[in-house]
Motif scaffolding. Structure first.
Motif, PDB file in Angstrom:
ATOM      1  N   LEU A   1      17.953  55.864  48.100  1.00 44.08           N
ATOM      2  CA  LEU A   1      19.257  56.309  47.639  1.00 44.08           C
ATOM      3  C   LEU A   1      20.052  55.142  47.074  1.00 44.08           C
ATOM      4  CD1 LEU A   1      21.272  58.640  47.498  1.00 44.08           C
ATOM      5  CD2 LEU A   1      22.065  57.983  49.751  1.00 44.08           C
ATOM      6  N   LEU A   2      19.986  54.019  47.754  1.00 39.82           N
ATOM      7  CA  LEU A   2      20.706  52.843  47.261  1.00 39.82           C
ATOM      8  C   LEU A   2      20.156  52.391  45.916  1.00 39.82           C
ATOM      9  CD1 LEU A   2      21.221  50.663  50.436  1.00 39.82           C
ATOM     10  CD2 LEU A   2      22.858  52.078  49.251  1.00 39.82           C
ATOM     11  N   GLU A   3      18.836  52.487  45.786  1.00 37.50           N
ATOM     12  CA  GLU A   3      18.244  52.060  44.521  1.00 37.50           C
ATOM     13  C   GLU A   3      18.706  52.967  43.382  1.00 37.50           C
ATOM     14  OE1 GLU A   3      14.182  51.209  45.291  1.00 37.50           O
ATOM     15  OE2 GLU A   3      13.736  50.963  43.167  1.00 37.50           O
ATOM     16  N   GLU A   4      18.637  54.278  43.641  1.00 38.16           N
ATOM     17  CA  GLU A   4      19.067  55.218  42.627  1.00 38.16           C
ATOM     18  C   GLU A   4      20.535  55.017  42.291  1.00 38.16           C
ATOM     19  OE1 GLU A   4      17.410  57.857  41.078  1.00 38.16           O
ATOM     20  OE2 GLU A   4      15.589  56.906  41.805  1.00 38.16           O
ATOM     21  N   ALA A   5      21.326  54.760  43.335  1.00 36.67           N
ATOM     22  CA  ALA A   5      22.760  54.585  43.106  1.00 36.67           C
ATOM     23  C   ALA A   5      23.023  53.358  42.251  1.00 36.67           C
ATOM     24  CB  ALA A   5      23.490  54.466  44.446  1.00 36.67           C
TER      25      ALA A   5
ATOM     26  N   ARG B   1      19.021  45.911  48.710  1.00 36.17           N
ATOM     27  CA  ARG B   1      19.589  46.857  47.755  1.00 36.17           C
ATOM     28  C   ARG B   1      21.106  46.836  47.813  1.00 36.17           C
ATOM     29  NH1 ARG B   1      14.951  50.753  48.396  1.00 36.17           N
ATOM     30  NH2 ARG B   1      13.357  49.411  47.519  1.00 36.17           N
ATOM     31  N   MET B   2      21.630  46.613  49.019  1.00 36.51           N
ATOM     32  CA  MET B   2      23.092  46.544  49.124  1.00 36.51           C
ATOM     33  C   MET B   2      23.619  45.340  48.355  1.00 36.51           C
ATOM     34  SD  MET B   2      24.381  48.999  50.969  1.00 36.51           S
ATOM     35  CE  MET B   2      25.761  48.612  51.973  1.00 36.51           C
ATOM     36  N   LYS B   3      22.854  44.258  48.375  1.00 38.58           N
ATOM     37  CA  LYS B   3      23.306  43.078  47.626  1.00 38.58           C
ATOM     38  C   LYS B   3      23.338  43.385  46.142  1.00 38.58           C
ATOM     39  CE  LYS B   3      21.692  39.489  50.558  1.00 38.58           C
ATOM     40  NZ  LYS B   3      20.291  39.321  50.807  1.00 38.58           N
ATOM     41  N   LEU B   4      22.316  44.106  45.699  1.00 40.32           N
ATOM     42  CA  LEU B   4      22.282  44.485  44.289  1.00 40.32           C
ATOM     43  C   LEU B   4      23.486  45.334  43.929  1.00 40.32           C
ATOM     44  CD1 LEU B   4      19.898  43.919  42.274  1.00 40.32           C
ATOM     45  CD2 LEU B   4      19.387  46.319  42.457  1.00 40.32           C
ATOM     46  N   LEU B   5      23.801  46.252  44.817  1.00 41.15           N
ATOM     47  CA  LEU B   5      24.948  47.112  44.563  1.00 41.15           C
ATOM     48  C   LEU B   5      26.244  46.315  44.592  1.00 41.15           C
ATOM     49  CD1 LEU B   5      24.003  50.325  46.496  1.00 41.15           C
ATOM     50  CD2 LEU B   5      24.726  50.195  44.142  1.00 41.15           C
TER      51      LEU B   5
ATOM     52  N   LEU C   1      26.925  44.994  41.346  1.00 43.83           N
ATOM     53  CA  LEU C   1      27.299  45.976  40.343  1.00 43.83           C
ATOM     54  C   LEU C   1      28.748  46.398  40.485  1.00 43.83           C
ATOM     55  CD1 LEU C   1      24.292  48.400  39.947  1.00 43.83           C
ATOM     56  CD2 LEU C   1      25.332  46.957  38.241  1.00 43.83           C
ATOM     57  N   VAL C   2      29.119  46.674  41.716  1.00 42.50           N
ATOM     58  CA  VAL C   2      30.476  47.157  41.944  1.00 42.50           C
ATOM     59  C   VAL C   2      31.416  45.964  41.948  1.00 42.50           C
ATOM     60  CG1 VAL C   2      31.946  48.433  43.516  1.00 42.50           C
ATOM     61  CG2 VAL C   2      29.546  49.028  43.323  1.00 42.50           C
ATOM     62  N   PRO C   3      32.386  45.947  41.088  1.00 46.49           N
ATOM     63  CA  PRO C   3      33.269  44.790  41.033  1.00 46.49           C
ATOM     64  C   PRO C   3      34.220  44.767  42.220  1.00 46.49           C
ATOM     65  CG  PRO C   3      33.992  46.442  39.489  1.00 46.49           C
ATOM     66  CD  PRO C   3      32.708  46.949  40.076  1.00 46.49           C
ATOM     67  N   GLY C   4      34.478  43.569  42.687  1.00 43.67           N
ATOM     68  CA  GLY C   4      35.446  43.433  43.769  1.00 43.67           C
ATOM     69  C   GLY C   4      34.884  43.698  45.133  1.00 43.67           C
ATOM     70  N   CYS C   5      33.584  43.567  45.264  1.00 39.35           N
ATOM     71  CA  CYS C   5      32.982  43.846  46.559  1.00 39.35           C
ATOM     72  C   CYS C   5      32.311  42.609  47.136  1.00 39.35           C
ATOM     73  CB  CYS C   5      31.944  44.960  46.433  1.00 39.35           C
ATOM     74  SG  CYS C   5      32.699  46.575  46.513  1.00 39.35           S
ATOM     75  N   ASN C   6      32.751  41.470  46.718  1.00 39.75           N
ATOM     76  CA  ASN C   6      32.102  40.272  47.224  1.00 39.75           C
ATOM     77  C   ASN C   6      32.532  39.965  48.645  1.00 39.75           C
ATOM     78  OD1 ASN C   6      31.015  39.976  44.668  1.00 39.75           O
ATOM     79  ND2 ASN C   6      32.819  38.873  43.945  1.00 39.75           N
TER      80      ASN C   6
ATOM     81  N   LEU D   1      29.620  51.189  51.445  1.00 40.82           N
ATOM     82  CA  LEU D   1      29.321  52.534  50.973  1.00 40.82           C
ATOM     83  C   LEU D   1      30.580  53.223  50.472  1.00 40.82           C
ATOM     84  CD1 LEU D   1      26.714  54.081  53.402  1.00 40.82           C
ATOM     85  CD2 LEU D   1      26.520  53.770  50.970  1.00 40.82           C
ATOM     86  N   ASP D   2      31.680  53.003  51.187  1.00 48.13           N
ATOM     87  CA  ASP D   2      32.938  53.580  50.721  1.00 48.13           C
ATOM     88  C   ASP D   2      33.268  53.101  49.320  1.00 48.13           C
ATOM     89  OD1 ASP D   2      34.645  53.592  53.939  1.00 48.13           O
ATOM     90  OD2 ASP D   2      33.482  55.118  52.880  1.00 48.13           O
ATOM     91  N   GLU D   3      33.135  51.809  49.141  1.00 54.14           N
ATOM     92  CA  GLU D   3      33.446  51.249  47.830  1.00 54.14           C
ATOM     93  C   GLU D   3      32.539  51.824  46.756  1.00 54.14           C
ATOM     94  OE1 GLU D   3      35.877  49.181  46.864  1.00 54.14           O
ATOM     95  OE2 GLU D   3      36.679  49.515  48.873  1.00 54.14           O
ATOM     96  N   ILE D   4      31.276  51.936  47.093  1.00 51.16           N
ATOM     97  CA  ILE D   4      30.319  52.454  46.112  1.00 51.16           C
ATOM     98  C   ILE D   4      30.664  53.877  45.733  1.00 51.16           C
ATOM     99  CG2 ILE D   4      27.918  53.128  45.828  1.00 51.16           C
ATOM    100  CD1 ILE D   4      27.203  50.739  47.603  1.00 51.16           C
TER     101      ILE D   4
END
Lengths: 186, 466
Positions: free
Chosen positions: A145-149, B286-290, B293-298, B307-310
């Protein structure tokens, strides 16, 4: 027009190798969405569909047209994903089968009772919310799910960028300030 | 007394005491034998040895203690010796001090030092037969990670008199020995069959539980084999080559892929925790990758907040797309005429100034167009004609053609280029595109009919292309 890449290998070894290649190809794909080439391809296709929509329904209501444009935009985005991701496949296939145009968008909310529950419950609930947001990812394991997201977010960013530039160019006044997809202040 | 009956299988590993010291130290050879019979039939004996080597990497350097030393010391030394044996490369000649069975089983790692003091001082009083099942279970559990002295993978099982001490020793050596394991790539189910058959009745209950637990992801025996095979680096390669050869030979009926996992130093080597760690690492990666991607989540730490931020970000992006699509629907219908040119310019700009983010380009474009509007209206007739020719020749999707066309038209457009130069001094081709945009804007406002004709040509041209 479609950019689907099909592997025509039949032998098992080739299948495994392709699977491994696809796996490795899937990993860096969130970075591919940043490229200008992707954005150009996307914007050109979007323009063409825009023209077609405009030509097909000149007197149509703006609401219906905007929805058609949005769906077309999503579909083009999914095609640009080359069908490697789940959400792209879900978008492409759902257009043919589902006719839920009138389905209202459900507001996503977090139940307040979550705070009393244990941490894994909270995580699971949020993962479910995310799964409902990303098309076609409702019942996925957490890592996938994280990858897809991540891929979906990158694609959405590219889409917003392309559409914003398109609206900026196409609006006659030219004084239009497009929303910044990267400026996000939590 | 052989313990094979206890193990109920031929896969019991027997350690035969051959050295005279050992014999002397053993008060009761018969009762105090700790027999570990290498199972010759099982291929994983090599990996087993490699597992042992990993197990005993730390105590391997210990010199042989006196035979009269404490039981635990002797045992550890024994393990160390065995480990050193396993650590060595392929045996060339069987050591005279070992059973032929041992040597034949240890085909790869049995390049043993000639004297292995396999002296175990099994104190009959310390023979916890009653506790053996428990010990065996623990040994089995330990061995599944391929790192412990239990070594029940491949069917070999150590039978040590000192349950408690032994339980500590392998774990210590595991932890301190910088042991690493990897889940082997297991293609077919063929491997599982011999392994499962080799599992003794005693250790079946705990193993089955773990097997059931891990069946969802990977099969435990395959894990064990992989772990055993990979734990020692030197012979790990040889063993893994052998394993992989066998795998490739077999038809890949089960097409599952098994990820190589290494247990880190000083961490638990339970198969469950290992799998958990793998899963956690995947998720964190994967969370690091996200996060990128999501700005302001450092600064955000923790899965829940992240997850909330995403979720918020995804919702925001979707809302933006909807808003933009509505805007696109309501945009001025005049866009049909100039869409290709604008797209062309947009694409060129994007291609050429790859350094510039797309955002600041728009104001520049806007100012350029307004500039061209305001300053040089008298040139429009000339420009419009040139612009028409330009447009009819333009192929929006091929940049070189466009540049060629533009260069052809440049001489009569010096006036425009001067003004445009002030704006885009750092642009090369973009200059021309800005100029072109100025042309099209002028056309749109002053010579709509002419532009329409020119544009219709390009429209048809574009449609043909698409």
């Amino acid at each position: 027009m479609p950019i689907f890449i099909s592997d025509g290998s039949s032998s098992s070894k080739d299948v495994e190798r392709n699977r491994k290649m696809n796996k490795t190809a899937l990993r860096p794909s969130p970075k591919n969405w940043h490229t200008d080439r992707e954005q150009n391809i996307y914007s050109s296709k979007l323009i063409e569909t825009l023209r077609r929509i405009r030509r097909s329904s000149p007197k149509a209501e703006e609401l219906r047209r905007s929805r058609a444009i949005r769906e077309a935009a999503d579909r083009i985005l999914a095609v640009a994903g080359r069908g490697r991701t789940r959400w792209s496949r879900a978008i492409l296939f759902s257009r043919n089968l589902k006719i839920k145009h009138s389905r209202p968008r459900k507001a996503v909310y977090f139940p307040t009772q979550l705070k009393k529950r244990g941490r894994p419950q909270v995580l699971k609930c949020k993962a479910g919310v995310l799964g409902r947001l990303v098309p076609g990812c409702r019942k996925l394991s957490f890592p996938t799910l994280l990858e897809e997201a991540s891929d979906y977010i990158a694609a959405l960013q590219m889409q917003v960028r392309a559409m914003a530039s398109l609206t900026a160019i196409l609006s006659a006044s030219g004084g239009f300030s497009s929303p910044d997809p990267d400026r996000y202040a939590p | 007394m052989e313990k094979e009956a206890f193990f109920g299988n031929s896969t019991v590993i027997n350690w035969q005491m051959r050295s005279p010291e050992a014999a002397a130290s053993l008060p009761n050879m018969n009762s105090g034998h700790v027999n570990i019979v290498w199972d010759q039939t099982i291929d994983q004996s090599a990996k087993f040895g490699s597992a042992l080597s990993s197990l005993v990497s730390s105590p391997s350097s210990n010199p042989p203690a006196a035979a009269g030393g404490g039981d635990s010391v002797v045992i550890r030394e024994l393990i160390g010796r065995l480990g050193s044996i396993c650590n060595s490369d392929e045996i060339s000649a069987p050591s005279p001090h070992y059973q032929s069975a041992n040597n034949s089983c240890y085909s790869t790692p049995m390049n043993s030092p000639p004297k292995l003091n396999l002296s175990i001082v099994p104190n009959p009083a310390h023979m916890p037969f009653s506790a053996d099942p428990g010990f065996v279970e623990r040994a089995a559990r330990c061995s599944t990670f391929g790192c412990s002295g239990g070594g029940s993978h491949g069917g070999g099982q150590f039978m040590f008199p000192e349950v408690g001490k032994l339980g500590n020793a392998p774990e210590e050596s595991c932890g301190s020995g910088n042991a690493k394991k990897r889940k082997a790539v297991m293609k077919g189910k063929g491997k599982e069959a011999p392994l499962s058959s080799s599992i003794t009745a005693v250790t079946n209950p705990p193993k089955k539980a773990s097997v059931g637990g891990l069946n969802a992801k990977r099969s435990k025996p395959s894990e064990k084999t992989g772990i055993e095979e990979e734990s020692a680096r030197q012979d790990g390669d040889a063993a893994s080559k052998k394993m992989e050869e066998e795998k490739t030979a077999k038809p890949p009926e089960a097409v599952k892929d098994y990820i190589h996992v290494r247990a880190r130093r000083g961490q638990a080597t339970d198969s469950h925790s290992l799998a958990e760690r793998v899963r956690r690492e995947k998720i964190s990666e994967r969370m690091k990758l996200l996060q990128d991607l999501v700005p302001g989540c450092n600064k955000v730490t923790g899965k829940a907040v992240m997850l909330d931020e995403i979720i918020n970000y995804v919702q925001l992006l979707q809302r933006q797309v909807e808003f933009l699509s509505m805007k696109l629907a309501t945009v001025n219908p005049q866009l049909d005429f100039n869409m290709e040119n604008f797209v062309n310019k947009d694409m060129e700009i994007h291609q050429n100034c790859g350094l510039l983010p797309p955002q600041p380009v728009y104001p520049l474009e806007v100012t350029a167009s307004s500039f061209s509007f305001a300053n040089l209206p008298e040139r429009t007739p000339l420009i419009s004609i040139n612009g028409l020719e330009l447009q009819s020749q333009v192929n929006p999707f091929s940049q070189p053609n466009l540049s060629r066309n533009l260069t052809m038209q440049l001489p009569p457009l010096e006036g425009f280029t001067d003004t445009a130069c002030q704006l885009g001094t750092f642009w090369d081709d973009d200059l021309r595109t800005v100029v072109q945009m100025g042309f099209t804007q002028n056309q749109e406002n002053l010579f709509s009919s002419q532009s329409f004709q020119g544009c219709s040509v390009t429209i048809s041209h574009m449609e043909v292309e698409l």
